[in-house]
Scaffold this active site. Sequence first.
Site, PDB file in Angstrom:
ATOM      1  N   ASN A 247       0.791  -1.221   0.000  1.00 26.66           N
ATOM      2  CA  ASN A 247       0.000   0.000   0.000  1.00 26.66           C
ATOM      3  C   ASN A 247       0.835   1.289   0.000  1.00 26.66           C
ATOM      4  O   ASN A 247       0.799   2.068  -0.954  1.00 26.66           O
ATOM      5  CB  ASN A 247      -0.946  -0.080   1.214  1.00 26.66           C
ATOM      6  CG  ASN A 247      -1.901   1.072   1.348  1.00 26.66           C
ATOM      7  OD1 ASN A 247      -1.594   2.187   0.982  1.00 26.66           O
ATOM      8  ND2 ASN A 247      -3.078   0.818   1.892  1.00 26.66           N
ATOM      9  N   TRP A 248       1.605   1.547   1.071  1.00 27.76           N
ATOM     10  CA  TRP A 248       2.289   2.859   1.103  1.00 27.76           C
ATOM     11  C   TRP A 248       3.470   2.892   0.152  1.00 27.76           C
ATOM     12  O   TRP A 248       3.814   3.955  -0.360  1.00 27.76           O
ATOM     13  CB  TRP A 248       2.595   3.350   2.510  1.00 27.76           C
ATOM     14  CG  TRP A 248       3.707   2.758   3.329  1.00 27.76           C
ATOM     15  CD1 TRP A 248       4.170   1.482   3.330  1.00 27.76           C
ATOM     16  CD2 TRP A 248       4.504   3.476   4.302  1.00 27.76           C
ATOM     17  NE1 TRP A 248       5.171   1.342   4.252  1.00 27.76           N
ATOM     18  CE2 TRP A 248       5.408   2.546   4.864  1.00 27.76           C
ATOM     19  CE3 TRP A 248       4.539   4.787   4.762  1.00 27.76           C
ATOM     20  CZ2 TRP A 248       6.329   2.882   5.853  1.00 27.76           C
ATOM     21  CZ3 TRP A 248       5.457   5.130   5.754  1.00 27.76           C
ATOM     22  CH2 TRP A 248       6.343   4.197   6.290  1.00 27.76           C
ATOM     23  N   ASP A 249       4.052   1.721  -0.140  1.00 28.45           N
ATOM     24  CA  ASP A 249       5.083   1.691  -1.178  1.00 28.45           C
ATOM     25  C   ASP A 249       4.512   2.228  -2.486  1.00 28.45           C
ATOM     26  O   ASP A 249       5.161   3.007  -3.188  1.00 28.45           O
ATOM     27  CB  ASP A 249       5.581   0.259  -1.412  1.00 28.45           C
ATOM     28  CG  ASP A 249       6.328  -0.301  -0.212  1.00 28.45           C
ATOM     29  OD1 ASP A 249       5.677  -0.557   0.818  1.00 28.45           O
ATOM     30  OD2 ASP A 249       7.558  -0.487  -0.300  1.00 28.45           O
TER      31      ASP A 249
ATOM     32  N   GLN B  88      -2.030   0.174   5.889  1.00 31.11           N
ATOM     33  CA  GLN B  88      -0.719   0.817   6.063  1.00 31.11           C
ATOM     34  C   GLN B  88      -0.908   2.326   6.027  1.00 31.11           C
ATOM     35  O   GLN B  88      -1.991   2.800   5.688  1.00 31.11           O
ATOM     36  CB  GLN B  88       0.231   0.370   4.924  1.00 31.11           C
ATOM     37  CG  GLN B  88       1.275  -0.609   5.391  1.00 31.11           C
ATOM     38  CD  GLN B  88       2.308  -0.959   4.333  1.00 31.11           C
ATOM     39  OE1 GLN B  88       2.052  -0.859   3.142  1.00 31.11           O
ATOM     40  NE2 GLN B  88       3.474  -1.395   4.779  1.00 31.11           N
TER      41      GLN B  88
ATOM     42  N   GLY C 113       4.032   0.531   9.326  1.00 33.07           N
ATOM     43  CA  GLY C 113       5.096   0.746   8.351  1.00 33.07           C
ATOM     44  C   GLY C 113       6.477   0.603   8.980  1.00 33.07           C
ATOM     45  O   GLY C 113       7.417   0.157   8.348  1.00 33.07           O
TER      46      GLY C 113
ATOM     47  N   ASP D  59       7.927  -1.581  10.913  1.00 29.97           N
ATOM     48  CA  ASP D  59       7.507  -2.921  11.324  1.00 29.97           C
ATOM     49  C   ASP D  59       8.051  -3.476  12.634  1.00 29.97           C
ATOM     50  O   ASP D  59       7.324  -4.105  13.376  1.00 29.97           O
ATOM     51  CB  ASP D  59       7.853  -3.927  10.220  1.00 29.97           C
ATOM     52  CG  ASP D  59       7.108  -3.643   8.937  1.00 29.97           C
ATOM     53  OD1 ASP D  59       6.235  -2.756   8.922  1.00 29.97           O
ATOM     54  OD2 ASP D  59       7.393  -4.322   7.937  1.00 29.97           O
TER      55      ASP D  59
ATOM     56  N   TRP E  98      13.836  -1.826  11.273  1.00 25.42           N
ATOM     57  CA  TRP E  98      13.353  -0.535  11.776  1.00 25.42           C
ATOM     58  C   TRP E  98      13.867  -0.191  13.177  1.00 25.42           C
ATOM     59  O   TRP E  98      13.301   0.649  13.860  1.00 25.42           O
ATOM     60  CB  TRP E  98      11.821  -0.515  11.780  1.00 25.42           C
ATOM     61  CG  TRP E  98      11.259  -0.294  10.406  1.00 25.42           C
ATOM     62  CD1 TRP E  98      10.802  -1.254   9.540  1.00 25.42           C
ATOM     63  CD2 TRP E  98      11.095   0.961   9.705  1.00 25.42           C
ATOM     64  NE1 TRP E  98      10.372  -0.681   8.364  1.00 25.42           N
ATOM     65  CE2 TRP E  98      10.539   0.671   8.441  1.00 25.42           C
ATOM     66  CE3 TRP E  98      11.382   2.291  10.031  1.00 25.42           C
ATOM     67  CZ2 TRP E  98      10.247   1.665   7.499  1.00 25.42           C
ATOM     68  CZ3 TRP E  98      11.088   3.281   9.094  1.00 25.42           C
ATOM     69  CH2 TRP E  98      10.531   2.962   7.850  1.00 25.42           C
TER      70      TRP E  98
ATOM     71  N   GLU F 138      17.197  -0.927   0.708  1.00 21.75           N
ATOM     72  CA  GLU F 138      15.962  -0.673   1.466  1.00 21.75           C
ATOM     73  C   GLU F 138      16.220   0.281   2.639  1.00 21.75           C
ATOM     74  O   GLU F 138      15.415   1.160   2.916  1.00 21.75           O
ATOM     75  CB  GLU F 138      15.430  -2.031   1.969  1.00 21.75           C
ATOM     76  CG  GLU F 138      14.075  -1.988   2.651  1.00 21.75           C
ATOM     77  CD  GLU F 138      13.643  -3.368   3.145  1.00 21.75           C
ATOM     78  OE1 GLU F 138      14.408  -4.356   2.970  1.00 21.75           O
ATOM     79  OE2 GLU F 138      12.533  -3.459   3.714  1.00 21.75           O
TER      80      GLU F 138
HETATM   81  C1  DGY Z   1       7.404  -7.657   5.961  1.00 21.70           C
HETATM   82  O1  DGY Z   1       7.100  -8.786   5.595  1.00 21.70           O
HETATM   83  O2  DGY Z   1       8.381  -7.420   6.698  1.00 21.70           O
HETATM   84  C2  DGY Z   1       6.611  -6.522   5.446  1.00 21.70           C
HETATM   85  O3  DGY Z   1       7.290  -5.332   5.517  1.00 21.70           O
HETATM   86  C3  DGY Z   1       5.264  -6.412   6.101  1.00 21.70           C
HETATM   87  O4  DGY Z   1       4.634  -5.294   5.574  1.00 21.70           O
END
Ligand code: DGY
Length: 437
Positions: free
Chosen positions: A36-38, A109, A169, A171, A360, A403
């Site tokens: 979604n937010w991607d 998200q 987001g 995570d 994160w 990423e």
């Molecule tokens: C993951 O699988 O880590 C994804 O980021 C979930 O959105």
Amino acid sequence: MKDQKLISKAREILNNNYQEKGFTIPCQGLYPFQWNWDSGFIAIGFAHFDMEKAKKEIKTLIDSQWSNGFIPHIIFHNESDTYFPGSEFHQSSLSPLVVNKVPTTGMTQPHVLGFTLERMYHIAENKEDITAFIKTTIDAVYEYSLYFYKHRDPLDEGLVYIYHNWESGTDNSPIWDDIWNTMKSPEYKFERRDTTHVDASQRPSNEEYNHYLHIIEIAKAHNYNDEKIAELSPFLIQDPLFNTVLIASNQSLIRLYELIGGNEDKIATLKQLTEKSIQSFNDKLYDEELKAYCHYDLRNKKLLRYTSSSSFAPLFAEIPDQKRAEELVGTLMDKFGNEDQYMCASFDPTHERYKPKQYWRGPVWINLNWLLYHGLNKYGYNTIAQRVKDDSIEILEKNGFYEYFDARKEEHKNNTAGYGGNNFSWSAALLIDLLSE
Ligand code: DGY
């Protein structure tokens, strides 16, 4: 010249990640579906060189909307055995609200769609064409905004909750550790896939995955019914990043509705909601001692007193007044602005839970930097904003389109401080947008 090279590499990444069905994967292997937010950030990147793909990205995402306005976090357009948990785990068909048959998750998200549409409008050369597109999509985006206030705001405060860390987001932020400590989750039998693509030490632990799955099982047991989730989910958080992005999208929708004309009732509703949200946000989510916005744990009724990159997101939606913004930027520079660090670490580098290589729990993310860059500029902090922008470009140039990135400059000596997925779509998309400023 250097910029042109970076831009053409970024375009190549987006084109390679674009799929026939009209959406773009975040990256090969690790994330093989539509997120979604991607999708919002990706559409902003495409808008600079292929508006048709940008529009398709948004259209495909909106096609997954449920009858209550909800738009899911992953759309499983295709089968894939490189990702867990896939569609067979999430079972979105349990919800009676599903309209489209393509399987999805039953969580959402951060709602970036409103400001994505506005950014696309500003980038577009053909204003007539983009206006026509906005007219066909804006009501769905509006319904998505309203969904949150109708179904995710049990105290009617104008602050909405998320019920799963994957909705945030961010995570596996260390902030969630406080919630995991309140939970006793069963030990599930499952086969992780993420750790076959990426160094397992940089990803969440199996124990954390047990919690992630457990919350989903609770939601599934009640067919993803929001009222039941609000009653039962051990994870119920008012997240400053999530609420900022929602408010910013509402503000964009107001301006877009004004632009296309009519819709006075929707404009009035959005204005009223946004005003109330900002008021509650400042009353409830600001910690006077930390001088930062924090997450509020609705389940356990307390502020989770940690500073993270989400603490500064509110600048993006102009939530603090100038005085509070000054205080907030002071915290940003004290904790995250050291000259031996790239801006902006995702979690407080002075805190014991800071882990600079772990997903994160510390690294720098380009999408959070993009929000921060725009937020700082809105308050006139142009020099710091410029540093955030320059840092973002430099880490991408040195390491490639990863990423996420180590914030510690010394780790970049060998240009190997990019982690997680490579050829990552939103890193590419937002680089294009930043370089076009
Ligand atoms: C993951 O699988 O880590 C994804 O980021 C979930 O959105």
